[in-house]
Design a protein around this motif. Structure first.
Motif, PDB file in Angstrom:
ATOM      1  N   ALA A   1       3.618   0.231  12.342  1.00  0.00           N
ATOM      2  CA  ALA A   1       4.735   0.476  11.424  1.00  0.00           C
ATOM      3  C   ALA A   1       4.372   1.677  10.563  1.00  0.00           C
ATOM      4  N   VAL A   2       5.188   2.722  10.626  1.00  0.00           N
ATOM      5  CA  VAL A   2       4.858   3.987   9.971  1.00  0.00           C
ATOM      6  C   VAL A   2       6.049   4.485   9.155  1.00  0.00           C
ATOM      7  N   SER A   3       5.789   4.908   7.918  1.00  0.00           N
ATOM      8  CA  SER A   3       6.772   5.611   7.079  1.00  0.00           C
ATOM      9  C   SER A   3       8.060   4.829   6.887  1.00  0.00           C
ATOM     10  N   CYS A   4       7.922   3.555   6.495  1.00  0.00           N
ATOM     11  CA  CYS A   4       9.092   2.739   6.206  1.00  0.00           C
ATOM     12  C   CYS A   4       9.313   2.643   4.697  1.00  0.00           C
ATOM     13  N   GLY A   5      10.558   2.348   4.268  1.00  0.00           N
ATOM     14  CA  GLY A   5      10.908   2.365   2.861  1.00  0.00           C
ATOM     15  C   GLY A   5      10.488   1.149   2.076  1.00  0.00           C
ATOM     16  N   ASP A   6      10.028   0.095   2.728  1.00  0.00           N
ATOM     17  CA  ASP A   6       9.544  -1.133   2.101  1.00  0.00           C
ATOM     18  C   ASP A   6       8.201  -1.471   2.759  1.00  0.00           C
ATOM     19  N   PRO A   7       7.703  -2.714   2.664  1.00  0.00           N
ATOM     20  CA  PRO A   7       6.446  -3.028   3.354  1.00  0.00           C
ATOM     21  C   PRO A   7       6.501  -2.698   4.840  1.00  0.00           C
ATOM     22  N   GLY A   8       5.383  -2.281   5.369  1.00  0.00           N
ATOM     23  CA  GLY A   8       5.344  -2.021   6.802  1.00  0.00           C
ATOM     24  C   GLY A   8       5.533  -3.281   7.610  1.00  0.00           C
ATOM     25  N   VAL A   9       4.890  -4.375   7.168  1.00  0.00           N
ATOM     26  CA  VAL A   9       4.977  -5.662   7.869  1.00  0.00           C
ATOM     27  C   VAL A   9       5.229  -6.756   6.841  1.00  0.00           C
ATOM     28  N   HIS A  10       6.262  -7.555   7.049  1.00  0.00           N
ATOM     29  CA  HIS A  10       6.623  -8.661   6.155  1.00  0.00           C
ATOM     30  C   HIS A  10       6.735  -9.923   7.001  1.00  0.00           C
ATOM     31  N   VAL A  11       5.824 -10.878   6.774  1.00  0.00           N
ATOM     32  CA  VAL A  11       5.842 -12.137   7.523  1.00  0.00           C
ATOM     33  C   VAL A  11       5.838 -13.309   6.554  1.00  0.00           C
ATOM     34  N   ARG A  12       6.071 -14.510   7.095  1.00  0.00           N
ATOM     35  CA  ARG A  12       6.060 -15.718   6.274  1.00  0.00           C
ATOM     36  C   ARG A  12       4.927 -16.636   6.726  1.00  0.00           C
ATOM     37  N   ASN A  13       4.971 -17.886   6.267  1.00  0.00           N
ATOM     38  CA  ASN A  13       3.879 -18.823   6.504  1.00  0.00           C
ATOM     39  C   ASN A  13       3.584 -19.025   7.988  1.00  0.00           C
ATOM     40  N   GLY A  14       2.308 -19.201   8.291  1.00  0.00           N
ATOM     41  CA  GLY A  14       1.918 -19.641   9.617  1.00  0.00           C
ATOM     42  C   GLY A  14       2.064 -18.622  10.718  1.00  0.00           C
ATOM     43  N   CYS A  15       1.893 -17.350  10.404  1.00  0.00           N
ATOM     44  CA  CYS A  15       1.986 -16.297  11.420  1.00  0.00           C
ATOM     45  C   CYS A  15       0.595 -15.830  11.851  1.00  0.00           C
ATOM     46  N   ALA A  16       0.539 -15.141  12.975  1.00  0.00           N
ATOM     47  CA  ALA A  16      -0.706 -14.564  13.478  1.00  0.00           C
ATOM     48  C   ALA A  16      -0.466 -13.102  13.793  1.00  0.00           C
ATOM     49  N   LEU A  17      -1.359 -12.217  13.288  1.00  0.00           N
ATOM     50  CA  LEU A  17      -1.250 -10.781  13.515  1.00  0.00           C
ATOM     51  C   LEU A  17      -2.553 -10.265  14.095  1.00  0.00           C
ATOM     52  N   HIS A  18      -2.456  -9.512  15.194  1.00  0.00           N
ATOM     53  CA  HIS A  18      -3.633  -9.030  15.893  1.00  0.00           C
ATOM     54  C   HIS A  18      -3.419  -7.576  16.287  1.00  0.00           C
ATOM     55  N   ASN A  19      -4.341  -6.711  15.848  1.00  0.00           N
ATOM     56  CA  ASN A  19      -4.318  -5.299  16.232  1.00  0.00           C
ATOM     57  C   ASN A  19      -3.002  -4.632  15.814  1.00  0.00           C
ATOM     58  N   VAL A  20      -2.700  -4.720  14.517  1.00  0.00           N
ATOM     59  CA  VAL A  20      -1.482  -4.139  13.958  1.00  0.00           C
ATOM     60  C   VAL A  20      -1.865  -3.099  12.912  1.00  0.00           C
ATOM     61  N   THR A  21      -1.196  -1.945  12.942  1.00  0.00           N
ATOM     62  CA  THR A  21      -1.444  -0.874  11.987  1.00  0.00           C
ATOM     63  C   THR A  21      -0.202  -0.638  11.147  1.00  0.00           C
ATOM     64  N   SER A  22      -0.396  -0.549   9.824  1.00  0.00           N
ATOM     65  CA  SER A  22       0.685  -0.271   8.889  1.00  0.00           C
ATOM     66  C   SER A  22       0.288   0.959   8.082  1.00  0.00           C
ATOM     67  N   LEU A  23       1.026   2.053   8.259  1.00  0.00           N
ATOM     68  CA  LEU A  23       0.576   3.361   7.756  1.00  0.00           C
ATOM     69  C   LEU A  23       1.677   4.069   6.973  1.00  0.00           C
ATOM     70  N   GLY A  24       1.376   4.472   5.741  1.00  0.00           N
ATOM     71  CA  GLY A  24       2.257   5.348   4.989  1.00  0.00           C
ATOM     72  C   GLY A  24       3.599   4.752   4.621  1.00  0.00           C
ATOM     73  N   ASN A  25       3.637   3.446   4.351  1.00  0.00           N
ATOM     74  CA  ASN A  25       4.897   2.799   3.966  1.00  0.00           C
ATOM     75  C   ASN A  25       5.042   2.763   2.440  1.00  0.00           C
ATOM     76  N   GLN A  26       6.279   2.575   1.949  1.00  0.00           N
ATOM     77  CA  GLN A  26       6.559   2.708   0.527  1.00  0.00           C
ATOM     78  C   GLN A  26       6.406   1.403  -0.253  1.00  0.00           C
ATOM     79  N   ASP A  27       5.592   0.497   0.222  1.00  0.00           N
ATOM     80  CA  ASP A  27       5.266  -0.741  -0.481  1.00  0.00           C
ATOM     81  C   ASP A  27       3.970  -1.251   0.139  1.00  0.00           C
ATOM     82  N   HIS A  28       3.753  -2.568   0.147  1.00  0.00           N
ATOM     83  CA  HIS A  28       2.535  -3.107   0.744  1.00  0.00           C
ATOM     84  C   HIS A  28       2.451  -2.768   2.231  1.00  0.00           C
ATOM     85  N   GLY A  29       1.233  -2.610   2.713  1.00  0.00           N
ATOM     86  CA  GLY A  29       1.070  -2.461   4.147  1.00  0.00           C
ATOM     87  C   GLY A  29       1.453  -3.736   4.870  1.00  0.00           C
TER      88      GLY A  29
END
Length: 231
Positions: free
Chosen positions: A121-149
């Motif tokens: 996820a690159v150059s987005c106006g909010d968090p690059g990645v937004h998830v809720r409870n009980g998720c799994a993330l593997h090998n994910v890159t969040s770069l240059g977004n306008q809130d949390h990675g």
């Protein structure tokens, strides 16, 4: 399969439950310029439950790029220059091998019990990645977004009490150059081989930690460097 839809003002492709959208391209007239209208309630590709979206692209959508309901799979897709979120799933979705760039809102927005892997996820106006409870993330890159990675939000079942345990697992994820925290969670999360680098801003007020969480989290073999505030 193999359908091209262009110059759309609303939805490009919509299907119901148990469907397949494969090797399709959806392009709208929207462009990220100051006079662009606000995001509409549209999606370039929208599917019902238990559907698969594979090898598709969505560009210039005046809303969400790709969206599906519960238990969908989004595989090897790209989203670029959309007014809203890039890729959105309801509960228990799986998103893999996808890339989103230049979204007006969140890059990936996944609900409870979802899996996100091998994505960027690159150059987005909010968090690059937004998830809720009980998720799994593997090998994910969040770069240059306008809130949390990465932002893990607490959610609650309908009519039930608020849940305070994020219970999300991060493995080999990278947050770099985001305006907020690199990783922002509350409790019961694990971070393994993750990197938070150069997140946050220094003006007008310094903000942005490498890893932010409350309690009962575990970090193993992680790196936090050059962030605006705490590692």
């Amino acid at each position: 399969r193999g359908v091209d839809v262009s110059d759309i003002q609303s939805y490009g492709i919509t299907i119901g439950n148990d469907g397949l959208v494969d090797q399709c391209r959806v392009r709208g007239p929207w462009a990220p310029v100051p006079e662009s209208p606000p995001p509409g309630p549209f999606s370039g590709i929208f599917t019902g439950e238990a559907s698969v979206i594979s090898s598709c692209t969505a560009t210039g959508i005046a809303g969400i790029g790709i969206q599906g309901m519960d238990n969908i799979r989004v595989v090897d897709c790209t989203v670029n220059q959309v007014a809203g979120c890039g890729i959105v799933t309801a509960h228990d979705g799986t998103v893999s091998g996808c890339s989103v760039r230049t979204c007006g809102s969140t890059g990936f927005d996944l609900n409870q019990g979802s899996v996100l892997m091998n994505c960027t996820a690159v150059s987005c106006g909010d968090p690059g990645v937004h998830v809720r409870n009980g998720c799994a993330l593997h090998n994910v890159t969040s770069l240059g977004n306008q809130d949390h990675g990465f932002w893990v939000e607490n959610t609650a079942p309908p009519g039930g009490p608020t849940l305070f345990d994020n219970s999300t697992n991060f493995v080999q994820c990278v947050a770099q150059g985001n305006s907020g925290d690199g990783f922002h969670a509350t409790s019961d999360c694990s971070f393994t081989h993750c990197t938070a680098d150069r997140n946050g801003v220094t003006s007008p007020v310094a903000a942005g930690d490498g890893f932010f969480f409350n309690d009962q989290c575990r970090l193993t073999n992680c790196v936090s460097s050059n962030n605006a505030l705490n590692g």
